[in-house]
Design a protein around this motif. Structure first.
Motif, PDB file in Angstrom:
ATOM      1  N   ASP A  39    -127.827  42.065 -50.751  1.00  0.00           N
ATOM      2  CA  ASP A  39    -127.454  40.879 -49.980  1.00  0.00           C
ATOM      3  C   ASP A  39    -127.939  39.579 -50.606  1.00  0.00           C
ATOM      4  O   ASP A  39    -127.491  38.498 -50.210  1.00  0.00           O
ATOM      5  N   ARG A  40    -128.840  39.663 -51.555  1.00  0.00           N
ATOM      6  CA  ARG A  40    -129.360  38.457 -52.211  1.00  0.00           C
ATOM      7  C   ARG A  40    -128.367  37.873 -53.223  1.00  0.00           C
ATOM      8  O   ARG A  40    -128.457  36.691 -53.566  1.00  0.00           O
ATOM      9  N   PHE A  41    -127.437  38.691 -53.690  1.00  0.00           N
ATOM     10  CA  PHE A  41    -126.591  38.311 -54.817  1.00  0.00           C
ATOM     11  C   PHE A  41    -125.266  37.703 -54.355  1.00  0.00           C
ATOM     12  O   PHE A  41    -124.612  38.229 -53.457  1.00  0.00           O
ATOM     13  N   THR A  42    -124.884  36.605 -55.003  1.00  0.00           N
ATOM     14  CA  THR A  42    -123.603  35.975 -54.671  1.00  0.00           C
ATOM     15  C   THR A  42    -122.436  36.815 -55.165  1.00  0.00           C
ATOM     16  O   THR A  42    -121.336  36.732 -54.617  1.00  0.00           O
ATOM     17  N   SER A  43    -122.658  37.609 -56.199  1.00  0.00           N
ATOM     18  CA  SER A  43    -121.647  38.547 -56.682  1.00  0.00           C
ATOM     19  C   SER A  43    -122.341  39.665 -57.436  1.00  0.00           C
ATOM     20  O   SER A  43    -123.413  39.472 -58.021  1.00  0.00           O
ATOM     21  N   ILE A  44    -121.735  40.844 -57.393  1.00  0.00           N
ATOM     22  CA  ILE A  44    -122.223  42.018 -58.124  1.00  0.00           C
ATOM     23  C   ILE A  44    -121.031  42.560 -58.896  1.00  0.00           C
ATOM     24  O   ILE A  44    -120.097  43.114 -58.312  1.00  0.00           O
ATOM     25  N   ILE A  45    -121.046  42.363 -60.201  1.00  0.00           N
ATOM     26  CA  ILE A  45    -119.898  42.714 -61.031  1.00  0.00           C
ATOM     27  C   ILE A  45    -120.307  43.762 -62.054  1.00  0.00           C
ATOM     28  O   ILE A  45    -121.237  43.558 -62.840  1.00  0.00           O
ATOM     29  N   GLY A  46    -119.616  44.886 -62.017  1.00  0.00           N
ATOM     30  CA  GLY A  46    -119.878  45.960 -62.961  1.00  0.00           C
ATOM     31  C   GLY A  46    -118.642  46.303 -63.759  1.00  0.00           C
ATOM     32  O   GLY A  46    -117.579  45.690 -63.599  1.00  0.00           O
ATOM     33  N   GLY A  47    -118.785  47.299 -64.623  1.00  0.00           N
ATOM     34  CA  GLY A  47    -117.660  47.751 -65.423  1.00  0.00           C
ATOM     35  C   GLY A  47    -116.501  48.183 -64.545  1.00  0.00           C
ATOM     36  O   GLY A  47    -116.685  48.944 -63.596  1.00  0.00           O
ATOM     37  N   GLY A  48    -115.321  47.660 -64.833  1.00  0.00           N
ATOM     38  CA  GLY A  48    -114.136  47.962 -64.043  1.00  0.00           C
ATOM     39  C   GLY A  48    -113.809  46.910 -63.002  1.00  0.00           C
ATOM     40  O   GLY A  48    -112.707  46.902 -62.453  1.00  0.00           O
ATOM     41  N   ASP A  49    -114.763  46.006 -62.720  1.00  0.00           N
ATOM     42  CA  ASP A  49    -114.518  44.959 -61.721  1.00  0.00           C
ATOM     43  C   ASP A  49    -113.802  43.753 -62.310  1.00  0.00           C
ATOM     44  O   ASP A  49    -113.203  42.960 -61.575  1.00  0.00           O
ATOM     45  N   VAL A  50    -113.906  43.570 -63.613  1.00  0.00           N
ATOM     46  CA  VAL A  50    -113.181  42.521 -64.336  1.00  0.00           C
ATOM     47  C   VAL A  50    -112.522  43.195 -65.540  1.00  0.00           C
ATOM     48  O   VAL A  50    -112.907  44.307 -65.924  1.00  0.00           O
ATOM     49  N   PRO A  51    -111.525  42.548 -66.150  1.00  0.00           N
ATOM     50  CA  PRO A  51    -110.776  43.231 -67.218  1.00  0.00           C
ATOM     51  C   PRO A  51    -111.617  43.705 -68.399  1.00  0.00           C
ATOM     52  O   PRO A  51    -111.344  44.772 -68.959  1.00  0.00           O
ATOM     53  N   ASN A  52    -112.637  42.925 -68.791  1.00  0.00           N
ATOM     54  CA  ASN A  52    -113.376  43.258 -70.007  1.00  0.00           C
ATOM     55  C   ASN A  52    -114.876  43.311 -69.762  1.00  0.00           C
ATOM     56  O   ASN A  52    -115.432  42.527 -68.991  1.00  0.00           O
ATOM     57  N   LEU A  53    -115.537  44.235 -70.454  1.00  0.00           N
ATOM     58  CA  LEU A  53    -116.986  44.355 -70.396  1.00  0.00           C
ATOM     59  C   LEU A  53    -117.650  43.241 -71.205  1.00  0.00           C
ATOM     60  O   LEU A  53    -117.017  42.570 -72.013  1.00  0.00           O
ATOM     61  N   LYS A  54    -118.962  43.051 -70.970  1.00  0.00           N
ATOM     62  CA  LYS A  54    -119.742  42.216 -71.885  1.00  0.00           C
ATOM     63  C   LYS A  54    -119.629  42.810 -73.289  1.00  0.00           C
ATOM     64  O   LYS A  54    -119.615  44.033 -73.420  1.00  0.00           O
ATOM     65  N   PRO A  55    -119.515  42.013 -74.336  1.00  0.00           N
ATOM     66  CA  PRO A  55    -119.813  40.584 -74.393  1.00  0.00           C
ATOM     67  C   PRO A  55    -118.633  39.639 -74.141  1.00  0.00           C
ATOM     68  O   PRO A  55    -118.768  38.440 -74.382  1.00  0.00           O
ATOM     69  N   GLU A  56    -117.493  40.153 -73.678  1.00  0.00           N
ATOM     70  CA  GLU A  56    -116.417  39.241 -73.294  1.00  0.00           C
ATOM     71  C   GLU A  56    -116.872  38.445 -72.064  1.00  0.00           C
ATOM     72  O   GLU A  56    -117.612  38.959 -71.227  1.00  0.00           O
ATOM     73  N   PRO A  57    -116.428  37.199 -71.909  1.00  0.00           N
ATOM     74  CA  PRO A  57    -116.997  36.313 -70.884  1.00  0.00           C
ATOM     75  C   PRO A  57    -116.446  36.490 -69.476  1.00  0.00           C
ATOM     76  O   PRO A  57    -116.883  35.779 -68.559  1.00  0.00           O
ATOM     77  N   ASP A  58    -115.530  37.430 -69.264  1.00  0.00           N
ATOM     78  CA  ASP A  58    -114.865  37.571 -67.961  1.00  0.00           C
ATOM     79  C   ASP A  58    -115.851  37.618 -66.791  1.00  0.00           C
ATOM     80  O   ASP A  58    -115.667  36.946 -65.769  1.00  0.00           O
TER      81      ASP A  58
END
Length: 211
Positions: free
Chosen positions: A126-145
């Motif tokens: 609940d402390r986090f404004t967003s929790i983003i993991g693999g599969g939640d955006v098109p590309n993994l780090k180090p891409e900036p998505d």
């Protein structure tokens, strides 16, 4: 200090998950009759997402990677926090950062669903404004998505954003997104020639810098 957005990596930054990650990999290897790998070997394979972790851990064995990935994911989903623990100072430190007016987010190459479950287990989600993991955006780090998504969710611009992590992927994604980066030396990643804007030997030291 004006309010900042601190985007944290998970494994090696907020949690020490090496034992549970290794257990999942060795369960998968056992299924194929392969010998277990040492903890340090598996730890060195972490950082580029679960598929890369599985591929590296198979070490060229002629097995179906998709099947091996499914076996690993199924086992790990039921054993997320058997041995995993928060690094010293993380729980109180996150609370202090938020109390000081900063925003915190999570960006990890670990799949999103287990990442959220781990943070929920430790009472931090609940402390986090967003929790983003693999599969939640098109590309993994180090891409900036992922960083861009965290910034949008928090309503912050690049001038007040930090990526905090223990691996070169965290340093590289900050560079690619045009934000500052902080490197924690207590994790199990490596810099691989990248340079950070700030270095911290402990989570408490990091908190002291921002509070």
């Amino acid at each position: 200090m004006e309010p900042q957005l601190l985007i944290f990596d998970l494994d090696g930054t907020l949690i020490d998950s090496r034992a549970d990650l290794a257990a999942g990999i060795n369960h998968m290897r056992c299924h194929y009759g392969l010998a277990p790998l040492p903890l340090e070997t598996v730890s060195g394979y972490v950082g580029n997402g679960v598929r890369k972790l599985v591929e590296r851990s198979l070490q060229g064995a002629e097995v179906d990677v998709d099947e091996a990935l499914a076996i690993n994911k199924a086992y790990y989903a039921g054993h997320l926090v058997v041995h995993t623990y928060l690094y010293d100072g993380v729980a109180d430190g996150i609370a202090e950062l938020v109390k000081a007016g900063h925003k915190v987010a999570l960006l990890t190459n670990k799949p999103g669903e287990p990442s959220r479950r781990i943070l929920e287990h430790f009472g931090l989600a609940d402390r986090f404004t967003s929790i983003i993991g693999g599969g939640d955006v098109p590309n993994l780090k180090p891409e900036p998505d992922g960083i861009l998504a965290c910034m949008e969710a928090a309503g912050m611009d690049a001038a007040t954003v930090w990526m905090v992590g223990d691996n070169y992927t965290d340093l590289a994604v900050a560079e690619n997104a045009g934000v500052k980066n902080a490197y924690v030396r207590y994790g199990f990643g490596e810099e691989r020639g990248y340079k950070a804007d700030a270095y911290f030997a402990s989570f408490s030291e990091l908190v002291g810098y921002f509070v």
